[in-house]
Design a protein around this motif. Structure first.
Motif, PDB file in Angstrom:
ATOM      1  N   PRO A   1       0.787  -1.239   0.000  1.00 33.29           N
ATOM      2  CA  PRO A   1       0.000   0.000   0.000  1.00 33.29           C
ATOM      3  C   PRO A   1       0.820   1.291   0.000  1.00 33.29           C
ATOM      4  O   PRO A   1       0.323   2.328  -0.438  1.00 33.29           O
ATOM      5  N   ASP A   2       2.065   1.252   0.476  1.00 32.19           N
ATOM      6  CA  ASP A   2       2.868   2.483   0.537  1.00 32.19           C
ATOM      7  C   ASP A   2       3.771   2.653  -0.680  1.00 32.19           C
ATOM      8  O   ASP A   2       4.635   3.522  -0.691  1.00 32.19           O
TER       9      ASP A   2
ATOM     10  N   ALA B   1      19.684   3.190  -5.704  1.00 32.82           N
ATOM     11  CA  ALA B   1      18.912   2.075  -5.182  1.00 32.82           C
ATOM     12  C   ALA B   1      18.115   2.535  -3.966  1.00 32.82           C
ATOM     13  O   ALA B   1      18.645   3.246  -3.103  1.00 32.82           O
ATOM     14  N   HIS B   2      16.869   2.142  -3.926  1.00 31.70           N
ATOM     15  CA  HIS B   2      15.983   2.493  -2.818  1.00 31.70           C
ATOM     16  C   HIS B   2      15.340   1.221  -2.267  1.00 31.70           C
ATOM     17  O   HIS B   2      14.254   0.830  -2.708  1.00 31.70           O
ATOM     18  N   PRO B   3      16.002   0.570  -1.318  1.00 30.99           N
ATOM     19  CA  PRO B   3      15.472  -0.699  -0.791  1.00 30.99           C
ATOM     20  C   PRO B   3      14.140  -0.559  -0.072  1.00 30.99           C
ATOM     21  O   PRO B   3      13.452  -1.555   0.145  1.00 30.99           O
ATOM     22  N   GLU B   4      13.782   0.680   0.286  1.00 28.79           N
ATOM     23  CA  GLU B   4      12.483   0.889   0.947  1.00 28.79           C
ATOM     24  C   GLU B   4      11.327   0.865  -0.043  1.00 28.79           C
ATOM     25  O   GLU B   4      10.160   0.770   0.353  1.00 28.79           O
ATOM     26  N   VAL B   5      11.626   0.961  -1.333  1.00 28.63           N
ATOM     27  CA  VAL B   5      10.598   0.885  -2.378  1.00 28.63           C
ATOM     28  C   VAL B   5      10.481  -0.582  -2.778  1.00 28.63           C
ATOM     29  O   VAL B   5      11.294  -1.108  -3.533  1.00 28.63           O
ATOM     30  N   VAL B   6       9.476  -1.262  -2.249  1.00 29.31           N
ATOM     31  CA  VAL B   6       9.383  -2.721  -2.351  1.00 29.31           C
ATOM     32  C   VAL B   6       8.194  -3.136  -3.209  1.00 29.31           C
ATOM     33  O   VAL B   6       7.134  -2.510  -3.163  1.00 29.31           O
ATOM     34  N   VAL B   7       8.383  -4.190  -3.985  1.00 33.52           N
ATOM     35  CA  VAL B   7       7.299  -4.853  -4.703  1.00 33.52           C
ATOM     36  C   VAL B   7       7.454  -6.355  -4.497  1.00 33.52           C
ATOM     37  O   VAL B   7       8.575  -6.883  -4.523  1.00 33.52           O
ATOM     38  N   ARG B   8       6.345  -7.023  -4.290  1.00 27.92           N
ATOM     39  CA  ARG B   8       6.362  -8.484  -4.180  1.00 27.92           C
ATOM     40  C   ARG B   8       6.213  -9.084  -5.571  1.00 27.92           C
ATOM     41  O   ARG B   8       5.235  -8.822  -6.264  1.00 27.92           O
ATOM     42  N   ALA B   9       7.191  -9.880  -5.981  1.00 33.48           N
ATOM     43  CA  ALA B   9       7.224 -10.443  -7.326  1.00 33.48           C
ATOM     44  C   ALA B   9       6.973 -11.943  -7.293  1.00 33.48           C
ATOM     45  O   ALA B   9       7.392 -12.644  -6.362  1.00 33.48           O
TER      46      ALA B   9
END
Length: 269
Positions: free
Chosen positions: A119-120, A231-239
């Protein structure tokens, strides 16, 4: 990283209005854990101020009808479907990005139709742009709602992604004196870029995924133009892990490492 300003020093990024568009290429994703799950995740974003362009890439299972019906049922005026007949994730993604730009988008984010942004996600994408980066490389983690993935396997997959990222820094194809900054792995299913930089870099090459990893190609073109990326590890997507399930981890790593593994069937569904 920030782009060097003419004459030295750091470039200053002026505040500018942001119109974000999310682009989702799709091929035969009308199944239980496909495009509808992705659309639900996008509808559940904390920040809903974005356009959405879904690109159907020649589906034969009713994906475009499902997307159109969902957009109409949810009454989403800023969501739309476009089509791209040329086979390939690069071609489909590029068509979506350029359609979004033509519609007024200043910033672009991409995910794929087998992925689930939390959601974020759009909140964090915009925050990453706000620090001055013109290309944002997000992080992918294993999706667990579509296929069984134990905690041990999740850890192994996470380690494999880290290994691939490290390998990319030393891969000969990612080394060139013309590059203005170090390599970062920006997975196509979780990356964002300003519209201006996307166009200056030439966009995603209009290729099939079995011919070229279009996300890597775009990153390297960006590196010739600016060092304002990161790189932004806080920007996450579940793949989805369906390739790893179908091919095994070693073969999957070989596939992503310059197609050292060449499967007969690439479009795993």
């Amino acid at each position: 990283m920030s782009a060097p300003a003419p004459g030295g020093g750091e470039a200053r990024h002026e505040a500018r209005p942001v119109r974000l568009a999310v682009v989702v290429p799709a091929l035969d994703e009308a199944h239980e854990h496909g495009i509808l799950t992705t659309l639900r995740a996008l509808r559940a974003q904390e920040d809903r101020d974005f356009d959405l362009v879904v690109v159907d890439n020649g589906s034969t299972d009713g994906t475009p009808d499902l997307v159109q019906a969902t957009i109409a049922d949810w009454a989403e005026p800023r969501w739309r479907l476009v089509t791209e007949e040329q086979k390939g994730t690069g071609a489909a993604a590029d068509t979506g990005m350029r359609a979004a730009i033509a519609g007024g988008a200043t910033h672009l984010a991409r995910t794929d139709a087998d992925c689930v942004p939390p959601p974020d996600w759009t909140v964090r994408v915009k925050a990453a742009f706000a620090v001055g980066h013109d290309l944002v490389a997000g992080r992918i983690v294993a999706r667990t709602d579509d296929l069984p993935v134990s905690r041990v396997r999740q850890a192994v997959l996470s380690g494999a992604v880290s290994l691939a990222s490290t390998f990319g820094k030393f891969r000969p194809g990612n080394q060139d004196p013309s590059y203005l900054g170090p390599y970062v792995m920006a997975p196509g299913c979780n990356m964002a870029i300003t519209a201006d930089l996307y166009e200056r870099a030439g966009g995603f090459p209009r290729t099939a995924i079995e011919d070229l990893h279009e996300d890597r190609a775009l990153v390297n073109e960006v590196r010739r133009l600016t060092s304002s990326y990161g790189a932004h590890p806080e920007v996450v997507v579940r793949a989805s892990t369906r390739r790893a399930h179908a091919w095994g981890l070693v073969r999957t790593l070989g596939w992503y490492a310059d197609h050292r593994y060449k499967p007969e069937v690439v479009d795993i569904r």
